[in-house]
Every structure is written in C-alpha cells, then in structure tokens.
Scaffold this motif. Structure first.
Motif, PDB file in Angstrom:
ATOM      1  N   LEU A 191       0.767  -1.221   0.169  1.00  0.00           N
ATOM      2  CA  LEU A 191       0.054   0.175  -0.081  1.00  0.00           C
ATOM      3  C   LEU A 191       0.783   1.181  -0.207  1.00  0.00           C
ATOM      4  N   SER A 192       2.084   1.179   0.578  1.00  0.00           N
ATOM      5  CA  SER A 192       3.059   2.509   0.567  1.00  0.00           C
ATOM      6  C   SER A 192       3.457   2.567  -0.846  1.00  0.00           C
ATOM      7  N   GLU A 193       3.612   1.598  -1.738  1.00  0.00           N
ATOM      8  CA  GLU A 193       4.113   1.763  -2.984  1.00  0.00           C
ATOM      9  C   GLU A 193       2.853   2.540  -3.799  1.00  0.00           C
ATOM     10  N   ALA A 194       1.445   1.888  -3.599  1.00  0.00           N
ATOM     11  CA  ALA A 194       0.793   2.609  -4.224  1.00  0.00           C
ATOM     12  C   ALA A 194       0.529   4.049  -3.773  1.00  0.00           C
ATOM     13  N   ARG A 195       0.732   4.297  -2.397  1.00  0.00           N
ATOM     14  CA  ARG A 195       0.508   5.656  -2.179  1.00  0.00           C
ATOM     15  C   ARG A 195       1.680   6.311  -2.840  1.00  0.00           C
ATOM     16  N   ARG A 196       2.779   5.934  -3.101  1.00  0.00           N
ATOM     17  CA  ARG A 196       3.990   6.680  -3.732  1.00  0.00           C
ATOM     18  C   ARG A 196       3.399   6.987  -5.151  1.00  0.00           C
ATOM     19  N   ALA A 197       2.990   6.031  -5.873  1.00  0.00           N
ATOM     20  CA  ALA A 197       2.319   6.369  -7.153  1.00  0.00           C
ATOM     21  C   ALA A 197       1.541   7.269  -6.952  1.00  0.00           C
ATOM     22  N   HIS A 198       0.505   7.370  -6.308  1.00  0.00           N
ATOM     23  CA  HIS A 198      -0.339   8.488  -6.124  1.00  0.00           C
ATOM     24  C   HIS A 198       0.276   9.828  -6.019  1.00  0.00           C
ATOM     25  N   ASP A 199       1.182   9.947  -5.180  1.00  0.00           N
ATOM     26  CA  ASP A 199       1.770  11.210  -4.704  1.00  0.00           C
ATOM     27  C   ASP A 199       2.487  11.657  -6.321  1.00  0.00           C
ATOM     28  N   ARG A 200       3.083  10.683  -6.876  1.00  0.00           N
ATOM     29  CA  ARG A 200       3.796  11.258  -7.985  1.00  0.00           C
ATOM     30  C   ARG A 200       2.780  11.677  -9.077  1.00  0.00           C
ATOM     31  N   ALA A 201       1.634  10.802  -9.321  1.00  0.00           N
ATOM     32  CA  ALA A 201       0.811  11.215 -10.349  1.00  0.00           C
ATOM     33  C   ALA A 201       0.149  12.663  -9.918  1.00  0.00           C
ATOM     34  N   ALA A 202      -0.118  12.808  -8.625  1.00  0.00           N
ATOM     35  CA  ALA A 202      -0.840  13.929  -8.287  1.00  0.00           C
ATOM     36  C   ALA A 202       0.041  15.381  -8.305  1.00  0.00           C
ATOM     37  N   ALA A 203       1.326  15.044  -8.065  1.00  0.00           N
ATOM     38  CA  ALA A 203       2.362  16.190  -8.351  1.00  0.00           C
ATOM     39  C   ALA A 203       2.410  16.515  -9.738  1.00  0.00           C
ATOM     40  N   ALA A 204       2.367  15.597 -10.702  1.00  0.00           N
ATOM     41  CA  ALA A 204       2.398  15.980 -11.969  1.00  0.00           C
ATOM     42  C   ALA A 204       1.076  16.578 -12.534  1.00  0.00           C
ATOM     43  N   GLY A 205      -0.043  16.553 -11.761  1.00  0.00           N
ATOM     44  CA  GLY A 205      -1.062  17.228 -12.204  1.00  0.00           C
ATOM     45  C   GLY A 205      -2.053  16.257 -12.831  1.00  0.00           C
ATOM     46  N   TRP A 206      -1.883  15.021 -12.708  1.00  0.00           N
ATOM     47  CA  TRP A 206      -2.740  13.978 -13.156  1.00  0.00           C
ATOM     48  C   TRP A 206      -4.115  13.867 -12.278  1.00  0.00           C
ATOM     49  N   ASP A 207      -5.250  13.551 -12.760  1.00  0.00           N
ATOM     50  CA  ASP A 207      -6.182  12.895 -12.037  1.00  0.00           C
ATOM     51  C   ASP A 207      -5.961  11.542 -11.853  1.00  0.00           C
ATOM     52  N   ILE A 208      -6.549  10.949 -10.712  1.00  0.00           N
ATOM     53  CA  ILE A 208      -6.304   9.583 -10.172  1.00  0.00           C
ATOM     54  C   ILE A 208      -7.767   9.059 -10.191  1.00  0.00           C
ATOM     55  N   GLN A 209      -7.846   7.711 -10.706  1.00  0.00           N
ATOM     56  CA  GLN A 209      -8.996   7.121 -10.503  1.00  0.00           C
ATOM     57  C   GLN A 209      -8.692   5.471  -9.855  1.00  0.00           C
ATOM     58  N   CYS A 210      -9.138   5.612  -8.395  1.00  0.00           N
ATOM     59  CA  CYS A 210      -8.910   4.302  -7.906  1.00  0.00           C
ATOM     60  C   CYS A 210      -9.881   3.025  -8.318  1.00  0.00           C
ATOM     61  N   ALA A 211      -9.154   2.057  -8.805  1.00  0.00           N
ATOM     62  CA  ALA A 211     -10.306   0.928  -9.044  1.00  0.00           C
ATOM     63  C   ALA A 211      -9.725  -0.462  -8.662  1.00  0.00           C
ATOM     64  N   GLY A 212     -10.510  -1.359  -8.728  1.00  0.00           N
ATOM     65  CA  GLY A 212     -10.181  -2.832  -8.528  1.00  0.00           C
ATOM     66  C   GLY A 212     -10.930  -3.291  -7.067  1.00  0.00           C
ATOM     67  N   GLY A 213     -10.447  -4.299  -6.861  1.00  0.00           N
ATOM     68  CA  GLY A 213     -11.413  -5.032  -5.627  1.00  0.00           C
ATOM     69  C   GLY A 213     -12.027  -6.228  -6.118  1.00  0.00           C
ATOM     70  N   GLN A 214     -11.744  -6.991  -7.177  1.00  0.00           N
ATOM     71  CA  GLN A 214     -12.269  -8.278  -7.629  1.00  0.00           C
ATOM     72  C   GLN A 214     -11.642  -9.142  -6.478  1.00  0.00           C
ATOM     73  N   GLY A 215     -12.464 -10.001  -5.973  1.00  0.00           N
ATOM     74  CA  GLY A 215     -12.016 -10.824  -4.816  1.00  0.00           C
ATOM     75  C   GLY A 215     -13.390 -11.255  -3.942  1.00  0.00           C
ATOM     76  N   MET A 216     -13.102 -11.220  -2.900  1.00  0.00           N
ATOM     77  CA  MET A 216     -14.321 -11.477  -1.776  1.00  0.00           C
ATOM     78  C   MET A 216     -14.447 -10.283  -0.862  1.00  0.00           C
ATOM     79  N   GLY A 217     -13.963  -9.116  -1.223  1.00  0.00           N
ATOM     80  CA  GLY A 217     -14.432  -8.064  -0.528  1.00  0.00           C
ATOM     81  C   GLY A 217     -13.226  -7.191   0.145  1.00  0.00           C
TER      82      GLY A 217
END
Length: 334
Positions: free
Chosen positions: A238-264
């Motif tokens: 999750l920390s690596e996912a957070r780092r990706a979020h931070d880099r994209a946001a700093a670059a001015g990108w929008d972010i869509q969080c997706a996924g979650g297939q599984g059992m919940g």
C-alpha cells in the motif's frame, strides 16, 4: 509493536466471472488481534513461496510498521496494515493519509448483445443514482454502443475501458467525439509512445494502469496520459501505491482508484486508497457482486456514493470465517 503468533492462508476460486483465484491472509498477534489481507490470481509458485517463507518472515518477529515487513506480497502487506491499524484504533484510510469521508462511484458495464439492451442497463444504473458510467469496449464493440448511450443520455458522464485491446488510434479518436471523460487502458501496458500519441489527438483524458512507480515514471516523462488508473492490489504494498498516487498528483494528473475483485477485502482496501486527496475521479469497485463478498458490512455504493469506513479501525470490515473456511480450496496454518 505487533508480534504475529499465528498465520493462516486460504486459497479460493472466485464464484463469479472467469473463476480466477484469490488468496486471503489472516494474521493473529500475541494479544489475539487479527489482521486480514487479500490478493488475486496467485500462481502455484506464489502459493509455494508463501508456504516456504511467510512463517519465517512473520511468526514471532517484532515490527513497528507494515513497511518493515518485506514480503513483496500485497495480501500479506494488507494484512499487516489491517493488524497495525486495528492495534492503534485508527481506520486504514486515515493511516495512509486519506481525507475523504465518501466517494463518488462509477458503475462498469460489460459488452451487451445489443445496443438497445445496453441502453436499458445504463438506464437502470442512472435510476439507481449513478451519475458516472464506464463502458467496457473492444474492437468491434465500441463506436455504436457509445453513440447509442450518448444519444439516450446527452449529459451523462461517460468513460470507456479498452482493456489494452487496441493497436491503432482510429476507433479511439472516433469515440472521443462523443464527449468522453476518460479513455482507459487503450493500448498494451508498456506502449508508452502509443498512449502519448493518442493523448495528443483526443480531448478525453487517457488513463494508464501501472504496477510500480518506475512504470509510472515512464508515462510521466513523455506526458503519455492525464489519468492514473490506480489499482492498489497490483502493487506489492500500500505504501508503493501511495507513492504512485503522490507522483501522479504532483504531475497534475487525475487519479481513479479501481479494483477490488475478490471476496471483499481487496475492495475495502481500494476504498481506503481512493480516500487519498489526489483520487479525484469516481471510484470503480463494481466487482464482486454483493452476494459473493465475505465481508460485513458489504463494500459498495448507495445511490452512486461509497462510504469510507472511518468509525472502525483497520479496513473497517469483518470476515465471515465460517463461510470462508467452507469455500477454501486449500489452506495452510503456522
């Protein structure tokens, strides 16, 4: 400081979709507190690796933060975060820096036998409160269905998910004329320059999905998109996912969080990450169907809005262990 005394891992075949597999990890510390995690589609070698390494990595070892557990496995990392935040009495969303209490949701609709049927399904979702719809498109099923939905709903916010299925721009540029917000995953994941060329041609934002900050940097360098499709369980932590979020946001990108297939559980982690301040686009947690989740309360949208669980610690959801043990195809315990 957590010290795990007991580890259990469960392998399940998903009772929906293409019947891929999911792993659930349960950690129990010396005081009886538990943490849960989930990751999709483990390969046989992954199962063997977990059996060989997890007990030595976790049992009886003191650690102060989930990042100190170098498992490289998203299910284990999620379980460590769940345990760590439960012990501290804080929600996972808050612990990773989330600021939102609720999220707008998109609903994803798969290809249909006819455009008339698709428009009817869109109508059902609009009536259920969704203001954002994502249509799965593929070569041969793209312009006509999008045209039909746009004609029926001129003001509806629309996105398309191409599933990395295209090799040329033509149909994608044609789709752009129907006022799309986002064109998700148009080309093969590593084809940075094809994404960059498309972004130069269309008004819609191109969205790319990556599994590491290094991959994201390749897209950022050439401005190959404007949206990061952030799937938390695709990252080793999750920390690596957070780092990706931070880099994209700093670059001015929008972010869509997706996924979650599984059992919940993976879906619950997706909601927690989607509460981060840079996740500006509607959250996509369409799967799994509510009846196939093993968590309570069920993770999902109500009238197009997803609540972020901020009154409970950890992931904010409990597991139906009786049902889980009945469904498990394989388990191990240490």
């Amino acid at each position: 400081m957590p010290r795990v005394r007991e580890l259990e891992v469960f392998r399940l075949v998903l009772p929906y979709g293409r019947r891929s597999e999911t792993l659930l990890v349960k950690l129990t510390d010396q005081g009886g507190m538990t943490g849960w995690g989930e990751a999709l589609s483990p390969q046989p070698k992954t199962w063997s690796k977990l059996e060989e390494t997890l007990a030595a990595l976790l049992i009886g070892v003191d650690w102060e933060h989930p990042d100190a557990v170098p498992s490289g496995d998203p299910a284990v990392d999620m379980a460590c975060w769940d345990l760590w935040t439960r012990m501290r009495g804080v929600p996972l969303a808050e612990a990773i820096g989330g600021t939102r209490t609720s999220l707008m949701a998109t609903v994803r609709l798969s290809p249909d036998p006819s455009t008339e049927s698709l428009v009817s399904r869109v109508n059902q979702q609009v009536c259920a409160g969704y203001g954002h719809v994502t249509l799965d498109v593929r070569p041969g099923w793209d312009v006509e269905p999008v045209r039909a939905v746009r004609a029926a709903y001129p003001a509806l916010t629309l996105a398309v998910d191409c599933g990395n299925a295209y090799t040329e721009q033509g149909q994608l540029v044609a789709l752009d004329s129907y006022g799309l917000e986002v064109i998700e995953r148009p080309f093969a994941t590593g084809d940075v320059y094809a994404h960059a060329a498309l972004q130069d041609e269309v008004t819609a934002s191109v969205a790319v999905e990556v599994a590491s900050t290094a991959e994201l940097d390749d897209f950022l360098t050439v401005r190959a998109a404007r949206v990061l499709l952030l799937r938390p369980t695709a990252f080793p932590s999750l920390s690596e996912a957070r780092r990706a979020h931070d880099r994209a946001a700093a670059a001015g990108w929008d972010i869509q969080c997706a996924g979650g297939q599984g059992m919940g559980l993976a879906r619950a982690a997706t909601v927690a990450v989607a509460s981060l301040p840079g996740c500006t686009l509607p959250c996509d947690v369409t799967q799994p169907p509510r009846q196939n989740q093993l968590v309570t309360p069920i993770v999902g949208a109500n009238a197009g809005v997803i609540a972020v669980p901020l009154t409970q610690s950890g992931l904010g959801h409990d597991i139906d262990e009786t049902r889980l043990r009945r469904m498990a195809k394989e388990t191990f315990h240490a």
